[in-house]
Write a protein that holds these residues in place. Structure first.
Motif, short mmCIF file in Angstrom:
data_model
loop_
_atom_site.label_atom_id
_atom_site.label_comp_id
_atom_site.label_asym_id
_atom_site.label_seq_id
_atom_site.Cartn_x
_atom_site.Cartn_y
_atom_site.Cartn_z
N ARG A 287 9.03 -62.50 -23.38
CA ARG A 287 7.81 -61.81 -22.46
C ARG A 287 7.16 -62.58 -21.74
NH1 ARG A 287 4.99 -59.95 -27.31
NH2 ARG A 287 6.90 -60.37 -28.45
N ALA A 374 18.34 -49.07 -21.91
CA ALA A 374 17.29 -48.61 -22.31
C ALA A 374 16.66 -49.65 -23.70
CB ALA A 374 16.89 -47.11 -22.54
N ILE A 377 16.66 -53.26 -22.54
CA ILE A 377 15.39 -53.70 -21.57
C ILE A 377 13.96 -53.59 -22.55
CG2 ILE A 377 13.93 -52.95 -19.64
CD1 ILE A 377 16.62 -52.38 -18.29
N ALA A 378 14.14 -52.54 -23.15
CA ALA A 378 12.76 -52.35 -24.05
C ALA A 378 12.61 -53.78 -24.95
CB ALA A 378 13.10 -51.35 -25.16
N MET A 381 11.23 -56.43 -23.41
CA MET A 381 9.70 -56.45 -22.96
C MET A 381 9.02 -56.43 -24.18
SD MET A 381 9.59 -54.14 -19.79
CE MET A 381 10.61 -52.82 -19.75
N GLY A 382 9.51 -56.44 -25.41
CA GLY A 382 8.86 -56.39 -26.81
C GLY A 382 8.53 -55.10 -27.15
N LEU A 383 8.97 -54.18 -26.63
CA LEU A 383 8.82 -52.67 -26.93
C LEU A 383 9.76 -52.40 -28.35
CD1 LEU A 383 8.50 -50.75 -23.79
CD2 LEU A 383 6.77 -51.22 -25.12
#
Lengths: 421, 624
Positions: A287, A374, A377-378, A381-383
């Motif tokens: 991040r 998905a 990439i999530a 981004m720390g999702l």
């Protein structure tokens, strides 16, 4: 004057069926090609440290792309009918390999995921992904298949569940999730009733919300409304609510009994290779890299974060954070746009395709690519928890790239033949 | 399509949040690299004897580290060299060596480099005084292994050493960090995973000077999991008696100049005659005492040895070698116990049946095989033959049995097989067979008379003291072959048991002999010690019935090795002992008294040393 060329000197012409030139889909080919270019550029940067240039990775990445292009061509020209006929057999073989790898695979960080034969690594879960797309497409394309009938639904779920469970056993959570991930759009395409899909997905949602009473309550209320509006009897609603309450209490009970380090270790148990120390250090560094890129990035080869501690994965699972650090929001948006274009065009092909098998195949492949893109990439981004999934067409890593290129070949194949029955 | 659109939109939103809204914050974090991972070290498990006496624990000590990320040192190699130059004399280290070490560590990782440990107060004071001029240097406390009694139980416990660069490179799970200590021998090595525990991690935000400002809120730290404690089967009283007995042996002069240095470094109190002793509980296979000489101080390895010290160790009589499990000796006459069992089982010998009398030698082929007693024993029955250890009697038993029959019994009794004790690098023994000779010498070349030598435990026969002790246990307990073990219990820091040896089955086989024949052997062994004509009289403890066998093994490299095996009390065996003393003479006069002290410490601790062995001091015991 005509130049006479002796017969023997004439180059043999490769005969490409005309339909490939007439219906060639540039949207798919061009977006994928651009993603490959982004990948090659980024792999070079990610493995290029100022005082320690390692060109080995870059060269091997090119070899992988070349091998991938061969797989792409193969899948492009093999008739879809053949894929359809052999899909169940391929599914069976891949299940056998998934069983074998659990006992005879090479052990790495406590997980058994692949066979190592000299320099060649064979990862059965990759084949299983393609096998599931093909076999599920064939099953769902059957004329009398109706997903509102419990028996048919059960068969479809069993086909998805078997490889999922075997891969979970390895253990490899991210890859296991790919099977339901790619199957969901196919089930929707095949007309699964929305309420059925909702009931199937609800336990996952509920487990994610398990810590928040309010969010969980809202979810249950929404579910109740959905049930009341559907034609299902109130008995189902009762069962649904009781089951969810039981699930929540059970999960809370289990979590409450764990020590903090056990929780962290369970997370790393679900995917031991993702973060050996089990504390989200890589996620944070990722991040920082992504965020520090700002609007336009630090410039190509200028990333400083990549030289830090999470180095082993940065050309692989965390490559998107290198893109973000060096090219900023602009570069990331372009990559996301390319994936979006590929997915939308793929779905368009699926919609246009007149052959039900081809149509479902296209949707499954789109699901496969989109799931990986998905989730990866999530994750950067720390999702999403760090699960160790690579980014399609961009990450370094031969087996996965091969799968993606083969899948793309099949997709282009469907696109070319989409007006044939 | 709508779902896909929403998902991509969500990702774009998050991306915008991270890169556009929070970009400046992350940029600052990235530029200053403000987040550091701090290792929370797990305390190593303690080691106890079976009665709870501490054999190894931990003690806070000072150590000094050098952090090259300090702004004064970052990208400033001349400054680093200055610091190293200033540090070396305070720490008493070679400057070039230290500089090379720092250079290697710098290339490996950016974490603080451990420089020296176990600092004295004086050194700490000197460092604190000069702290201004030593950027990046920090003195911190750490828990260091402590062996309260120095050399006590050293071979069994083993020692710790700093983790090597190779280990770190192959440690994929990142369990170890530079400067960590890792078990290098003995229990410390065998039970490394049990004792070590698991390090935790905390995330700290550091300021521009490398000082911790606060723990990073976004990441939870993982507490360290301390290692498990280990309770050994060792009985410290018996162990102490065994070590005292070995230390009391007559000294052998050091043979090489290196030995003197090694002795000064490693074994400050007693160079010691090379010897080994093992004591076991014959019912359970628990090792009650295990000692080897010369010994070493395991603490010496914590600070790290210099190259000269290591070389000196190599030169000397190998103090690091655990002679009880890692050295094999010709068993000499102690092997006659096995020959006796084989002869009885095959019907070659019987209590009433004699062989031609002993006249001090036995002619076979073109040579005469001598008895240790040149005057001869005359004609003997089985019991007296073993009690007086007549070689001529056993030459004849061996001749009738032949090499392979002895070999077969040895194999079934597992006498030369690795025992599988839970200690690293155990060595196995050897009882040769015709096949073995042919593999080495060629077909048909097994030499004549091999059987005669094997029957009295000479020739190529080799056994470790541990194997001898296990065999003695099997004779004592009625034939059960046990797996020796030194770990009694693994327990958590609060004392809850995690593994208990008592719940496991340690039987691995049975001696190839009937109960009647075993009883005959037991009777003969009792006569060795309790009869006035026996060779093992110096092992008597008051009125306790002791069974044993002496051995004096010819050693082609020097003086004879003295051996003794025994168990007691005969009617209800509680302890079995095997002793080997290198190059020192007769088993009955050198090895038996050592065993005697161990038996007394375990069975009759109240008897004074003089009371215990009155008989032996009154009479001169002769014989092997």
């Amino acid at each position: 004057m005509r130049v006479l060329v002796p017969f023997s000197l004439r180059l043999p012409r490769i005969v490409v069926p005309r339909v490939y030139r007439q219906r060639w889909d540039w949207w798919l080919a061009a977006t994928a090609l651009l993603l490959l270019v982004v990948g090659a550029i980024t792999v070079y940067s990610a493995t290029h440290l100022p005082d320690n240039p390692r060109h080995g990775y870059f060269i091997r990445h090119f070899v992988n792309i070349f091998v991938g292009l061969m797989a792409f061509s193969l899948c492009l020209f093999v008739p879809l009918r053949l894929w359809e006929d052999w899909s169940f057999a391929l599914y069976g073989v891949s299940i056998v390999f998934l069983l074998l790898v659990l006992v005879a695979g090479s052990e790495n960080y406590g997980a058994r995921r692949w066979f190592q034969m000299g320099p060649v690594v064979f990862q059965p879960s990759e084949v299983a992904k393609l096998a599931l797309v093909g076999s599920l497409a064939r099953f769902l394309a059957g004329k009398r298949i109706d997903l509102s009938r419990p028996a048919h639904l059960a068969i479809a779920l069993a086909m998805i569940g078997l490889p999922t469970l075997l891969v979970l056993k390895q253990p490899d959570m991210g890859t296991a999730g790919a099977f339901p991930g790619l199957a969901m759009p196919m089930l929707i395409w095949a007309g699964i009733p929305w309420m059925t899909l909702f009931i199937l997905v609800s336990p996952v949602v509920a487990l994610i919300l398990v810590h928040h009473w309010l969010a969980w309550g809202v979810f249950m209320a929404v579910s109740t409304v959905a049930f009341l509006r559907s034609r299902l009897s109130h008995l189902f609603l009762g069962i649904f609510l009781v089951a969810h309450l039981g699930l929540k209490i059970g999960a809370e009970h289990v979590i409450a009994q764990l020590e903090p380090y056990q929780k962290a270790r369970i997370e790393s148990f679900l995917d031991p290779t993702a973060d050996p120390t089990g504390a989200g250090y890589q996620g944070l560094q990722s991040r920082i890299a992504l965020g520090s890129g700002g609007a336009h990035g630090k410039g190509y080869l200028q990333g400083s974060q990549k030289a830090l501690a999470y180095l082993p994965m940065q050309h692989n699972d965390f490559i998107f954070s290198v893109v973000g650090e060096e090219w900023g929001f602009l570069g990331c948006a372009v990559v996301l746009g390319l994936f979006g274009a590929l997915v939308f065009r793929g779905l368009h092909v699926g919609r246009q395709c007149r052959n039900p098998f081809g149509s479902l195949l296209a949707v499954g492949i789109v699901g496969l690519i989109f799931y990986h893109a998905a989730v990866n990439i999530a994750m950067t981004m720390g999702l999403f928890p760090v699960t160790g999934l690579p980014l399609p067409f961009i990450s370094y890593g031969g087996t996965f790239l091969l799968t993606m290129m083969a899948a793309l070949g099949q997709l282009e194949n469907v696109a070319v033949h989409r007006f044939e029955y | 399509m709508l779902i896909v659109g929403i998902l991509i939109g969500a990702l774009l939103l998050r991306l915008a949040w991270l890169q556009l809204a929070q970009g400046a914050y992350f940029r600052r974090l990235s530029e200053e690299n403000r987040i550091d991972r701090e290792v929370l070290r797990a305390e190593r498990g303690r080691i106890f004897d079976r009665n709870g006496e501490v054999l190894a624990d931990n003690f806070p000590m000072y150590r000094v580290t050098l952090d090259l990320r300090d702004p004064m040192l970052k990208k400033n190699l001349p400054r680093v060299a200055e610091v190293v130059q200033a540090l070396a004399p305070i720490l008493g280290r070679d400057e070039t060596e230290l500089a090379a070490e720092v250079e290697r560590a710098r290339k490996r990782s950016s974490r603080p480099i451990p420089i020296s440990r176990s600092l004295s107060f004086d050194q700490v004071a000197q460092l604190e005084e000069r702290m201004e001029r030593l950027p990046g240097v920090a003195v911190e406390t750490e828990a260091v292994r402590r062996y309260p009694e120095g050399r006590f139980v050293c071979h069994l416990l083993g020692y710790l050493g700093e983790v090597s660069e190779d280990d770190l490179a192959s440690d994929k799970e990142e369990r170890y960090h530079p400067g960590d200590l890792v078990g290098r021998a003995g229990i410390e090595k065998q039970y490394e995973a049990t004792l070590r525990g698991q390090d935790g991690v905390a995330f700290v935000e550091v300021d521009a000077y490398g000082r911790r400002t606060h723990y990073f809120p976004e990441l939870k730290s993982i507490p360290a999991e301390p290692g498990s404690d280990l309770v050994l089967t060792i009985d410290a009283r018996v162990q102490r008696a065994a070590e005292a007995a070995l230390d009391g042996l007559p000294r052998r002069p050091a043979r090489s100049p290196g030995a003197a240095l090694a002795a000064s470094v490693i074994d400050t109190t007693a160079p010691g005659t090379p010897a080994a002793i093992v004591a076991m509980d014959p019912e359970t296979g628990e090792v009650l005492a295990l000692a080897s000489r010369p010994a070493f101080d395991p603490s010496a390895f914590l600070r790290g040895l210099t190259r000269e010290e290591w070389r000196a160790l190599d030169d000397a009589s190998h103090p690091l070698l655990n002679r009880a499990t890692q050295a094999a000796y010709p068993p000499g006459s102690t092997f006659k116990c096995l020959t006796t069992l084989a002869g009885l089982e095959e019907g070659i010998i019987a209590p009433g049946r004699g062989f031609s009398g002993c006249g001090g030698g036995y002619a076979y082929g073109n040579r005469v095989f001598r008895c240790w007693k040149s005057g001869g024993h005359g004609s003997l029955g089985l019991l007296d033959a073993l009690a007086r250890s007549c070689d001529v009697y056993y030459y004849q038993v061996g001749l009738q049995l032949g090499v392979d029959r002895i070999g077969r019994y040895a194999a079934r009794a597992k006498i030369a097989e690795k025992t599988g004790i839970d200690l690293p690098q155990e060595r196995g023994g050897l009882v040769p067979t015709t096949q073995w000779y042919e593999d080495r010498l060629g077909k048909g070349r097994a030499y004549k008379g091999a059987a005669l030598n094997i029957a009295i435990g000479q020739g190529e026969v080799l056994l470790t003291p541990l194997e001898l002790c296990r065999f003695t246990c099997a004779v004592a307990n009625g034939g059960r072959i046990l797996k020796p073990h030194v770990s009694l219990r693994v327990q958590g820091p609060d004392g809850t048991a995690r593994r208990d040896a008592a719940e496991e089955d340690w039987d691995v086989g049975h001696l190839p002999a009937s109960q009647a024949n075993l009883r005959l052997l037991q009777e003969a062994m009792e006569r060795v010690v309790m009869d006035n004509g026996g060779t093992g009289g110096r092992a008597r403890v008051g009125a306790i019935r002791v069974g044993g066998k002496t051995g004096t093994a010819q050693n082609p490299h020097g003086d004879d090795h003295a051996l003794f095996i025994c168990y007691a009390p005969v009617e209800d065996p509680r302890i079995a002992v095997a002793v080997v003393v290198e190059e020192s003479g007769h088993g009955g006069s050198v090895a038996a008294p050592v065993a005697q002290q161990v038996l007394q410490a375990y069975l009759a601790p109240d008897l004074g040393p003089e009371q215990g062995s009155t008989l032996s001091s009154m009479m001169a015991w002769e014989g092997d």
